[in-house]
Scaffold this motif. Sequence first.
Motif, PDB file in Angstrom:
ATOM      1  N   ALA A 129       0.824  -1.204   0.000  1.00 44.74           N
ATOM      2  CA  ALA A 129       0.000   0.000   0.000  1.00 44.74           C
ATOM      3  C   ALA A 129       0.858   1.253   0.000  1.00 44.74           C
ATOM      4  O   ALA A 129       0.517   2.260  -0.631  1.00 44.74           O
ATOM      5  CB  ALA A 129      -0.935  -0.006   1.209  1.00 44.74           C
ATOM      6  N   ARG A 170      -0.933   4.759  -0.842  1.00 40.51           N
ATOM      7  CA  ARG A 170      -2.256   4.696  -0.228  1.00 40.51           C
ATOM      8  C   ARG A 170      -2.180   4.996   1.277  1.00 40.51           C
ATOM      9  O   ARG A 170      -1.153   4.769   1.928  1.00 40.51           O
ATOM     10  CB  ARG A 170      -2.892   3.331  -0.461  1.00 40.51           C
ATOM     11  CG  ARG A 170      -2.999   2.974  -1.950  1.00 40.51           C
ATOM     12  CD  ARG A 170      -3.760   4.041  -2.751  1.00 40.51           C
ATOM     13  NE  ARG A 170      -3.640   3.865  -4.182  1.00 40.51           N
ATOM     14  CZ  ARG A 170      -4.476   3.151  -4.921  1.00 40.51           C
ATOM     15  NH1 ARG A 170      -5.480   2.523  -4.351  1.00 40.51           N
ATOM     16  NH2 ARG A 170      -4.290   3.068  -6.230  1.00 40.51           N
ATOM     17  N   GLY A 206       1.177   6.388   2.978  1.00 39.86           N
ATOM     18  CA  GLY A 206       1.204   6.663   1.549  1.00 39.86           C
ATOM     19  C   GLY A 206       2.052   7.845   1.156  1.00 39.86           C
ATOM     20  O   GLY A 206       2.059   8.248  -0.009  1.00 39.86           O
ATOM     21  N   ALA A 238      -3.834  -3.082  -1.459  1.00 43.95           N
ATOM     22  CA  ALA A 238      -3.288  -1.784  -1.855  1.00 43.95           C
ATOM     23  C   ALA A 238      -4.182  -1.093  -2.875  1.00 43.95           C
ATOM     24  O   ALA A 238      -4.479   0.103  -2.763  1.00 43.95           O
ATOM     25  CB  ALA A 238      -1.883  -1.959  -2.415  1.00 43.95           C
ATOM     26  N   GLU A 239      -4.620  -1.838  -3.869  1.00 48.34           N
ATOM     27  CA  GLU A 239      -5.414  -1.230  -4.936  1.00 48.34           C
ATOM     28  C   GLU A 239      -6.789  -0.791  -4.449  1.00 48.34           C
ATOM     29  O   GLU A 239      -7.383   0.144  -5.008  1.00 48.34           O
ATOM     30  CB  GLU A 239      -5.541  -2.193  -6.112  1.00 48.34           C
ATOM     31  CG  GLU A 239      -4.223  -2.427  -6.839  1.00 48.34           C
ATOM     32  CD  GLU A 239      -4.361  -3.226  -8.111  1.00 48.34           C
ATOM     33  OE1 GLU A 239      -3.662  -2.907  -9.086  1.00 48.34           O
ATOM     34  OE2 GLU A 239      -5.183  -4.171  -8.132  1.00 48.34           O
ATOM     35  N   SER A 246      -7.330   0.355  -1.348  1.00 51.38           N
ATOM     36  CA  SER A 246      -7.164   1.357  -0.297  1.00 51.38           C
ATOM     37  C   SER A 246      -7.226   2.765  -0.880  1.00 51.38           C
ATOM     38  O   SER A 246      -6.799   2.987  -2.018  1.00 51.38           O
ATOM     39  CB  SER A 246      -5.828   1.154   0.420  1.00 51.38           C
ATOM     40  OG  SER A 246      -5.798  -0.076   1.110  1.00 51.38           O
ATOM     41  N   PRO A 247      -7.704   3.728  -0.100  1.00 49.78           N
ATOM     42  CA  PRO A 247      -7.802   5.100  -0.600  1.00 49.78           C
ATOM     43  C   PRO A 247      -6.462   5.821  -0.519  1.00 49.78           C
ATOM     44  O   PRO A 247      -5.597   5.460   0.292  1.00 49.78           O
ATOM     45  CB  PRO A 247      -8.810   5.742   0.353  1.00 49.78           C
ATOM     46  CG  PRO A 247      -8.581   5.013   1.648  1.00 49.78           C
ATOM     47  CD  PRO A 247      -8.281   3.587   1.254  1.00 49.78           C
ATOM     48  N   PRO A 248      -6.277   6.844  -1.338  1.00 58.48           N
ATOM     49  CA  PRO A 248      -5.071   7.674  -1.203  1.00 58.48           C
ATOM     50  C   PRO A 248      -5.191   8.551   0.034  1.00 58.48           C
ATOM     51  O   PRO A 248      -6.282   8.704   0.593  1.00 58.48           O
ATOM     52  CB  PRO A 248      -5.086   8.510  -2.487  1.00 58.48           C
ATOM     53  CG  PRO A 248      -6.541   8.601  -2.843  1.00 58.48           C
ATOM     54  CD  PRO A 248      -7.143   7.283  -2.432  1.00 58.48           C
TER      55      PRO A 248
END
Length: 356
Positions: A97, A102, A109, A317-318, A320-322
């Motif tokens: 992540a 993220r 992130g 990871a994909e 998860s939000p930024p």
Amino acid sequence: MAAPEPPPPVPAGTQLPDAEVLRWLYQHMVLIRRFEERIDALRQAGRLQGSAHLYVGQEAVAAGVCARLEDDDYVASTHRGHGHAIAKGVDVARMMAELFGRATGTNGGKGGSMHIADTSVGMLGATGIVGAGIPIALGAALSARTRGTTQVAVAFFGDGAMGQGLVYECLNMAAIWKLPLIFVCENNGYAESTPTEYALGTKELAQRARPFGVAASTVDGQDVLAVYAEAGDAVGRARGGDGPTFIECKTYRYHGHYLGDDPLRYRTAEEEAYYRARDCVDRFERLVLERDVLAEAGLSQIDEDARTSIDAAVEFAEQSPPPAASELTTQVYTEGSDFPPLRPWRATSPARGEDS
């Protein structure tokens, strides 16, 4: 081109660690390799932005050293730090992540590949500044000594860092104070693209530590059992109050300095083939199967489990939000510091008498 000669076998009488240790070493070497291979594939597919410095080929060093450490021992890393983080116990999903930028990443992130840290498992962080992890590890070792604990600190760094003056300052301080610090030099032959012997005038780097009164040795960094044995001696010395150790691990990175770098610009295909024939994972597999201490089915299951973990890490990871925009200026200073909060930036100049 003739096939490179295989490495010499481990002598028949050599005593191996128990099966639990062997499984741990294999699990972590394989997990590191599968993680790095996936990073390479994701980058090439355009699913992951930015670059990274892959650790493929050097897994035996991180695994062999960290197998000797406790959870509360410390590790300071380098720009090529994914392997150290995984071997020290950092969660691969949170690492992935972080590489995706993220909010669920190890650094929220905002750190990326070269700044992965997780102090809950003693991972003090990676750094893109060559050699900069060494004084951090020295500070951790000094803290342990001051607090009267048996903790040790490990500084991982590459051969390129041996041209930095702070390495020698830290060697001296660690020696005169007998700090529980282990210097692990991963000599992969190239400081980015500069051969070690060209920049440093020698291929033997351990000898540079001895004039400071630091115990020093050189080991085959592609032999995880050799690294494990040497690290055990160093950790025992550190915990016993006998001071620091310098371990030079002669190893090799299979990829370029970073993703996108073509290593054949500065080294030969024959050289790469020579080292790949001594691959640390393959050597370990052959050894434990020949000695009948781990079963082939068990090794295959470990590999499958590693792939499954990486699959789950990518999905995590994909999804998860930024980080939120409001997080842009947080974690700039430590909580409770006397520094004022950052003011919003303005495109004005104090030199022209305008408000900054």
